[in-house]
Design a protein around this motif. Structure first.
Motif, PDB file in Angstrom:
ATOM      1  N   GLN A  98       0.881  -1.162  -0.017  1.00 42.67           N
ATOM      2  CA  GLN A  98      -0.105   0.118  -0.101  1.00 42.67           C
ATOM      3  C   GLN A  98       0.708   1.352   0.001  1.00 42.67           C
ATOM      4  O   GLN A  98       0.631   2.338  -0.595  1.00 42.67           O
ATOM      5  N   SER A  99       1.950   1.156   0.867  1.00 43.95           N
ATOM      6  CA  SER A  99       2.800   2.364   1.073  1.00 43.95           C
ATOM      7  C   SER A  99       3.495   2.592  -0.469  1.00 43.95           C
ATOM      8  O   SER A  99       3.795   3.996  -0.972  1.00 43.95           O
ATOM      9  N   ALA A 100       3.917   1.473  -1.053  1.00 40.73           N
ATOM     10  CA  ALA A 100       4.672   1.834  -2.559  1.00 40.73           C
ATOM     11  C   ALA A 100       3.670   2.614  -3.384  1.00 40.73           C
ATOM     12  O   ALA A 100       3.864   3.345  -4.242  1.00 40.73           O
ATOM     13  N   ASP A 101       2.200   1.747  -3.332  1.00 31.68           N
ATOM     14  CA  ASP A 101       1.104   2.576  -4.466  1.00 31.68           C
ATOM     15  C   ASP A 101       1.133   3.995  -4.033  1.00 31.68           C
ATOM     16  O   ASP A 101       1.064   5.005  -4.871  1.00 31.68           O
ATOM     17  N   GLU A 102       0.901   4.344  -2.814  1.00 30.37           N
ATOM     18  CA  GLU A 102       0.445   5.854  -2.500  1.00 30.37           C
ATOM     19  C   GLU A 102       1.823   6.684  -2.319  1.00 30.37           C
ATOM     20  O   GLU A 102       1.647   7.883  -3.000  1.00 30.37           O
ATOM     21  N   MET A 103       2.675   6.347  -1.859  1.00 31.60           N
ATOM     22  CA  MET A 103       4.158   7.264  -1.703  1.00 31.60           C
ATOM     23  C   MET A 103       5.302   7.056  -2.945  1.00 31.60           C
ATOM     24  O   MET A 103       6.036   7.933  -3.171  1.00 31.60           O
ATOM     25  N   ILE A 104       4.654   6.243  -3.990  1.00 30.06           N
ATOM     26  CA  ILE A 104       5.706   6.053  -5.063  1.00 30.06           C
ATOM     27  C   ILE A 104       5.088   6.234  -6.426  1.00 30.06           C
ATOM     28  O   ILE A 104       5.385   7.053  -7.213  1.00 30.06           O
ATOM     29  N   LEU A 105       4.253   4.957  -6.598  1.00 31.21           N
ATOM     30  CA  LEU A 105       3.566   4.976  -8.016  1.00 31.21           C
ATOM     31  C   LEU A 105       2.765   6.182  -8.124  1.00 31.21           C
ATOM     32  O   LEU A 105       2.734   6.665  -9.456  1.00 31.21           O
ATOM     33  N   GLY A 106       1.982   6.649  -7.071  1.00 30.63           N
ATOM     34  CA  GLY A 106       0.919   7.726  -7.612  1.00 30.63           C
ATOM     35  C   GLY A 106       1.701   8.942  -8.002  1.00 30.63           C
ATOM     36  O   GLY A 106       1.202   9.617  -8.950  1.00 30.63           O
ATOM     37  N   TYR A 107       2.526   9.291  -7.497  1.00 28.31           N
ATOM     38  CA  TYR A 107       3.526  10.663  -7.637  1.00 28.31           C
ATOM     39  C   TYR A 107       4.007  10.214  -9.190  1.00 28.31           C
ATOM     40  O   TYR A 107       3.931  11.180 -10.096  1.00 28.31           O
ATOM     41  N   GLN A 108       4.417   9.246  -9.559  1.00 29.60           N
ATOM     42  CA  GLN A 108       5.130   9.043 -10.788  1.00 29.60           C
ATOM     43  C   GLN A 108       3.976   9.016 -11.994  1.00 29.60           C
ATOM     44  O   GLN A 108       4.205   9.685 -12.965  1.00 29.60           O
ATOM     45  N   TYR A 109       2.804   8.284 -11.723  1.00 32.80           N
ATOM     46  CA  TYR A 109       1.698   8.174 -12.526  1.00 32.80           C
ATOM     47  C   TYR A 109       1.441   9.575 -12.950  1.00 32.80           C
ATOM     48  O   TYR A 109       1.163  10.215 -13.976  1.00 32.80           O
ATOM     49  N   LEU A 110       1.250  10.356 -12.030  1.00 39.87           N
ATOM     50  CA  LEU A 110       0.760  11.794 -11.975  1.00 39.87           C
ATOM     51  C   LEU A 110       1.682  12.773 -12.732  1.00 39.87           C
ATOM     52  O   LEU A 110       1.188  13.578 -13.687  1.00 39.87           O
ATOM     53  N   ALA A 111       2.894  12.655 -12.415  1.00 41.26           N
ATOM     54  CA  ALA A 111       4.012  13.479 -12.918  1.00 41.26           C
ATOM     55  C   ALA A 111       3.930  13.481 -14.439  1.00 41.26           C
ATOM     56  O   ALA A 111       3.990  14.204 -15.147  1.00 41.26           O
ATOM     57  N   LEU A 112       3.832  11.915 -14.911  1.00 38.72           N
ATOM     58  CA  LEU A 112       4.169  11.687 -16.384  1.00 38.72           C
ATOM     59  C   LEU A 112       2.822  12.269 -16.996  1.00 38.72           C
ATOM     60  O   LEU A 112       2.831  12.668 -18.193  1.00 38.72           O
ATOM     61  N   GLU A 113       1.858  12.062 -16.368  1.00 37.01           N
ATOM     62  CA  GLU A 113       0.549  12.567 -16.873  1.00 37.01           C
ATOM     63  C   GLU A 113       0.265  14.091 -17.259  1.00 37.01           C
ATOM     64  O   GLU A 113       0.124  14.450 -18.350  1.00 37.01           O
ATOM     65  N   LEU A 114       0.976  14.684 -16.162  1.00 40.76           N
ATOM     66  CA  LEU A 114       0.961  16.193 -16.268  1.00 40.76           C
ATOM     67  C   LEU A 114       2.051  16.650 -17.624  1.00 40.76           C
ATOM     68  O   LEU A 114       1.783  17.511 -18.305  1.00 40.76           O
ATOM     69  N   LEU A 115       3.171  15.984 -17.546  1.00 34.83           N
ATOM     70  CA  LEU A 115       4.024  16.352 -18.475  1.00 34.83           C
ATOM     71  C   LEU A 115       3.593  16.011 -19.964  1.00 34.83           C
ATOM     72  O   LEU A 115       3.900  16.911 -20.855  1.00 34.83           O
ATOM     73  N   GLY A 116       3.040  15.030 -19.891  1.00 34.79           N
ATOM     74  CA  GLY A 116       2.315  14.700 -21.357  1.00 34.79           C
ATOM     75  C   GLY A 116       1.206  15.467 -21.789  1.00 34.79           C
ATOM     76  O   GLY A 116       1.132  16.104 -22.925  1.00 34.79           O
ATOM     77  N   ARG A 117       0.459  16.009 -20.759  1.00 41.77           N
ATOM     78  CA  ARG A 117      -0.604  17.095 -21.042  1.00 41.77           C
ATOM     79  C   ARG A 117      -0.053  18.589 -21.491  1.00 41.77           C
ATOM     80  O   ARG A 117      -0.385  19.090 -22.521  1.00 41.77           O
ATOM     81  N   PHE A 118       1.157  18.877 -20.516  1.00 42.86           N
ATOM     82  CA  PHE A 118       1.554  20.168 -20.982  1.00 42.86           C
ATOM     83  C   PHE A 118       2.319  20.072 -22.560  1.00 42.86           C
ATOM     84  O   PHE A 118       2.157  21.079 -23.247  1.00 42.86           O
ATOM     85  N   GLU A 119       2.679  18.972 -22.546  1.00 40.72           N
ATOM     86  CA  GLU A 119       3.515  18.745 -24.118  1.00 40.72           C
ATOM     87  C   GLU A 119       2.444  18.981 -25.104  1.00 40.72           C
ATOM     88  O   GLU A 119       2.693  19.492 -26.191  1.00 40.72           O
ATOM     89  N   LYS A 120       1.421  18.251 -24.963  1.00 42.67           N
ATOM     90  CA  LYS A 120       0.284  18.268 -25.872  1.00 42.67           C
ATOM     91  C   LYS A 120      -0.201  19.615 -26.317  1.00 42.67           C
ATOM     92  O   LYS A 120      -0.507  19.991 -27.455  1.00 42.67           O
ATOM     93  N   LYS A 121      -0.312  20.519 -25.016  1.00 42.48           N
ATOM     94  CA  LYS A 121      -1.108  21.533 -25.390  1.00 42.48           C
ATOM     95  C   LYS A 121       0.185  22.599 -25.900  1.00 42.48           C
ATOM     96  O   LYS A 121      -0.414  23.454 -26.817  1.00 42.48           O
TER      97      LYS A 121
END
Length: 252
Positions: A98-121
């Motif tokens: 649970q801690s790996a999901d919340e403290m590691i994966l979650g941040y990585q997923y969101l960072a990648l999504e934000l960067l992809g969105r910024f690049e697309k715009k």
């Protein structure tokens, strides 16, 4: 024109003080929240549930924030060691997962999504008139004493509410390493400015979340006042909470 900031990591209601700091600095705020949590009834704050285990939910979160506020100018991914130490203090396989999901994966997923969105715009021509002032992605960590450090120096026990155990300390190290390498990969891109920031409870600007929220927003305002986009070298430096602007109080 007001700026829209996405704040993720210290969910409402626990992150309410940080949100207050951003609100003082005249932001429209999209913020992650625990299931069922609601922010104060103000028009410029909207809470969104964040399922950290899901990359699809990360995309939904970003798109919903854009739908609500039309744009995301700033995103702050906030890792508070003290906060997580109160949540993850058991040494069990279930908590490890649970801690790996919340403290590691979650941040990585969101960072990648934000960067992809910024690049697309950016590729679509959005915001080109604001050359030198692309959206900002901030990796912000509030450090705490670890069990290892407290064992080596017993005096730290008296100044540390809860020392970071193995799971939290490992996740904090993962967050920092991920942030540094994302800054290395994306710091020179035209469509985003990456900032690394950190503090701890001994730092006046970081001890309380409200002050920390005010400071990081003020710092981003100073970044926008610069004539040119920050360089890769500037993106690679960790900014100490309380720094007045780019080029000041930077340290490795």
């Amino acid at each position: 024109m007001s700026k829209t900031i996405l704040i993720a990591g210290k969910d409402l209601p626990d992150g309410a003080e940080f949100v207050e700091g951003a609100e003082i600095k005249m932001r429209d705020i999209a913020v992650t929240a625990a299931k069922g949590a609601k922010p104060a009834a103000t028009a410029n704050i909207t809470a969104f549930e964040w399922l950290r285990t899901s990359p699809i939910n990360a995309r939904t979160l970003v798109l919903n924030a854009e739908t609500e506020f039309e744009k995301i100018d700033e995103a702050v991914l906030y890792f508070d060691e003290n906060y997580y130490s109160t949540k993850f203090n058991l040494m069990t396989p279930q908590e490890c997962s649970q801690s790996a999901d919340e403290m590691i994966l979650g941040y990585q997923y969101l960072a990648l999504e934000l960067l992809g969105r910024f690049e697309k715009k950016y590729s679509m021509g959005a915001g080109l008139e604001e050359k030198g002032r692309p959206p900002k992605l901030v990796f912000l960590i509030k450090k705490s004493c670890s069990e290892f450090e407290a064992a080596k120096n017993s005096s730290l026990r008296s100044t540390t509410p809860i020392a970071s155990g193995p799971l939290v300390s490992a996740a904090a190290a993962a967050f920092q390493t991920f942030a540094e390498n994302m800054a290395a990969l994306y710091g020179a891109r035209e469509y985003v400015t990456v900032l690394l920031a950190r503090g701890d409870n001994s730092n006046e600007s970081a001890a309380r979340d409200r002050a920390l929220g005010e400071w990081i927003c003020s710092y981003m305002d100073e970044v926008d006042n610069q004539k040119n986009k920050l360089s890769l070298k500037q993106s690679l430096n960790w900014i100490k909470a309380g720094a007045k602007g780019p080029g000041f109080s930077l340290f490795r």
